[in-house]
Design an enzyme around this catalytic site. Structure first.
Site, short mmCIF file in Angstrom:
data_model
loop_
_atom_site.label_atom_id
_atom_site.label_comp_id
_atom_site.label_asym_id
_atom_site.label_seq_id
_atom_site.Cartn_x
_atom_site.Cartn_y
_atom_site.Cartn_z
N PRO A 14 -4.02 4.50 9.21
CA PRO A 14 -5.40 4.04 9.04
C PRO A 14 -5.66 2.62 9.52
O PRO A 14 -4.85 1.71 9.27
CB PRO A 14 -5.62 4.12 7.53
CG PRO A 14 -4.62 5.12 7.05
CD PRO A 14 -3.46 5.07 7.99
N ASN A 15 -6.78 2.47 10.18
CA ASN A 15 -7.32 1.18 10.65
C ASN A 15 -6.58 0.57 11.84
O ASN A 15 -7.02 -0.44 12.40
CB ASN A 15 -7.39 0.15 9.50
CG ASN A 15 -8.31 0.62 8.39
OD1 ASN A 15 -9.45 0.97 8.67
ND2 ASN A 15 -7.82 0.68 7.17
N ARG A 22 -9.35 -6.36 14.58
CA ARG A 22 -9.25 -6.58 13.13
C ARG A 22 -8.24 -7.70 12.83
O ARG A 22 -7.10 -7.64 13.31
CB ARG A 22 -8.76 -5.26 12.52
CG ARG A 22 -8.07 -5.36 11.21
CD ARG A 22 -7.82 -3.98 10.62
NE ARG A 22 -6.46 -3.56 10.79
CZ ARG A 22 -5.70 -3.12 9.78
NH1 ARG A 22 -6.17 -3.05 8.57
NH2 ARG A 22 -4.48 -2.74 10.00
N TYR A 27 -2.65 -9.42 12.96
CA TYR A 27 -2.20 -8.22 13.67
C TYR A 27 -2.14 -8.39 15.19
O TYR A 27 -1.76 -7.46 15.90
CB TYR A 27 -3.12 -7.04 13.32
CG TYR A 27 -3.11 -6.72 11.83
CD1 TYR A 27 -1.91 -6.46 11.17
CD2 TYR A 27 -4.30 -6.68 11.09
CE1 TYR A 27 -1.91 -6.18 9.80
CE2 TYR A 27 -4.30 -6.41 9.73
CZ TYR A 27 -3.10 -6.15 9.09
OH TYR A 27 -3.08 -5.87 7.75
N ASN A 78 3.87 3.53 11.76
CA ASN A 78 3.23 2.42 11.05
C ASN A 78 2.19 3.08 10.16
O ASN A 78 1.11 3.45 10.63
CB ASN A 78 2.56 1.45 12.01
CG ASN A 78 1.91 0.28 11.27
OD1 ASN A 78 1.72 0.34 10.06
ND2 ASN A 78 1.58 -0.77 12.00
N ALA A 81 -1.96 1.02 5.37
CA ALA A 81 -1.99 0.85 3.91
C ALA A 81 -1.32 2.02 3.17
O ALA A 81 -0.87 1.86 2.03
CB ALA A 81 -3.43 0.69 3.44
N HIS A 84 2.02 1.76 1.18
CA HIS A 84 2.22 1.20 -0.14
C HIS A 84 2.03 2.20 -1.27
O HIS A 84 2.32 1.89 -2.42
CB HIS A 84 1.29 -0.02 -0.31
CG HIS A 84 1.34 -0.95 0.87
ND1 HIS A 84 2.51 -1.57 1.26
CD2 HIS A 84 0.41 -1.30 1.80
CE1 HIS A 84 2.27 -2.30 2.35
NE2 HIS A 84 1.01 -2.15 2.70
N ASP A 91 6.88 12.28 1.35
CA ASP A 91 7.48 13.62 1.24
C ASP A 91 7.52 14.32 2.60
O ASP A 91 8.49 15.01 2.91
CB ASP A 91 6.69 14.48 0.23
CG ASP A 91 6.97 14.07 -1.21
OD1 ASP A 91 7.87 13.25 -1.44
OD2 ASP A 91 6.25 14.56 -2.10
N GLU A 102 10.15 2.64 10.23
CA GLU A 102 8.86 2.11 9.76
C GLU A 102 8.57 0.81 10.50
O GLU A 102 9.41 -0.08 10.56
CB GLU A 102 8.97 1.86 8.25
CG GLU A 102 7.70 1.36 7.62
CD GLU A 102 7.89 1.07 6.12
OE1 GLU A 102 8.79 1.65 5.47
OE2 GLU A 102 7.14 0.24 5.61
N HIS A 104 5.69 -2.39 11.08
CA HIS A 104 4.47 -3.11 10.71
C HIS A 104 4.25 -4.24 11.69
O HIS A 104 5.19 -4.96 12.03
CB HIS A 104 4.55 -3.66 9.29
CG HIS A 104 4.64 -2.57 8.28
ND1 HIS A 104 3.56 -1.81 7.93
CD2 HIS A 104 5.70 -2.08 7.60
CE1 HIS A 104 3.94 -0.89 7.05
NE2 HIS A 104 5.24 -1.03 6.84
N SER A 106 2.43 -6.93 11.15
CA SER A 106 2.55 -8.20 10.43
C SER A 106 3.84 -8.22 9.61
O SER A 106 4.44 -7.16 9.37
CB SER A 106 1.35 -8.37 9.50
OG SER A 106 1.34 -7.35 8.51
N ARG A 111 3.26 -11.61 2.82
CA ARG A 111 1.84 -11.50 2.49
C ARG A 111 1.66 -11.21 0.99
O ARG A 111 2.49 -11.63 0.20
CB ARG A 111 1.22 -10.40 3.38
CG ARG A 111 1.30 -10.77 4.88
CD ARG A 111 0.69 -9.69 5.75
NE ARG A 111 -0.72 -9.49 5.43
CZ ARG A 111 -1.42 -8.43 5.86
NH1 ARG A 111 -0.83 -7.50 6.63
NH2 ARG A 111 -2.69 -8.29 5.54
N ARG A 115 1.91 -5.64 -0.67
CA ARG A 115 2.37 -5.20 0.66
C ARG A 115 3.89 -5.21 0.79
O ARG A 115 4.45 -4.71 1.76
CB ARG A 115 1.76 -6.08 1.75
CG ARG A 115 0.28 -5.83 1.92
CD ARG A 115 -0.28 -6.53 3.12
NE ARG A 115 -1.66 -6.84 2.92
CZ ARG A 115 -2.68 -6.00 3.13
NH1 ARG A 115 -2.47 -4.81 3.60
NH2 ARG A 115 -3.93 -6.36 2.89
#
Ligand code: DQA
Length: 151
Positions: A14-15, A22, A27, A78, A81, A84, A91, A102, A104, A106, A111, A115
């Site tokens: 998402p995002n 953004r 980022y 990635n 959100a 978290h 699963d 994984e 990210h 940032s 942070r 996070r």
């Protein structure tokens, strides 16, 4: 006989479609399309086959992971959100029984406290955080290294 190319599914959650626009201080200024172009160039150099998808929807990410369980050798994700709190995404990652890396953009550890916690990290081979879009290239290299050294 030549070894078959390693196949990697790359997922942006998402995002992340707004990357570049953004919070660029966090980022980066590079749009997602440019990051994806860098991923494809790195894949070509490494002899890796990639499929890349961005979705703002947890269910779409889960469906895509399930659909690629036979095609993919590894997943770079990635989860945004969802990292978290999404037990459903975690699963799905476990269900397909393949290495998960994984990523990210940032440094999530530098942070807010919330996070720092990832429900995906315990089911991942490792995390790449804080290197912007280059983190995906590092993740691909790590997967190639895993496949040749470990698996
Ligand atoms: C992010 C970090 C997450 O905490 C955040 O919700 C994102 C982006 C990153 O790439 O740094 O959407 O996954």
């Amino acid at each position: 006989m030549a070894r078959e190319a390693i196949k990697v599914l790359v997922l942006h959650g998402p995002n992340l479609n707004l990357t570049g626009f953004r919070e660029p201080d966090l980022y980066g200024k590079k749009p997602l399309e440019d990051i994806d172009a860098d991923i494809k160039a790195a894949a070509e150099r490494l002899g890796v086959e990639v499929r890349i998808l961005q979705s703002n929807h947890e269910g779409v990410l889960i469906d895509t992971i399930q659909e690629h369980r036979k095609w993919a050798d590894a997943i770079v994700i990635n989860p945004g959100a969802l990292t978290h709190y999404s037990i459903a995404l975690r699963d799905a990652c476990v269900s397909v029984r393949m290495p998960i890396v994984e990523v990210h953009l940032s440094n999530v550890h530098a942070r807010e406290d919330f996070r720092r916690h990832s429900v995906i990290a315990p089911v991942s081979v490792g995390q790449v955080v804080g290197f912007g879009g280059y983190g995906y290239v590092l993740a691909l290299e790590a997967i190639v290294n895993l496949q040749t050294e470990v698996l």
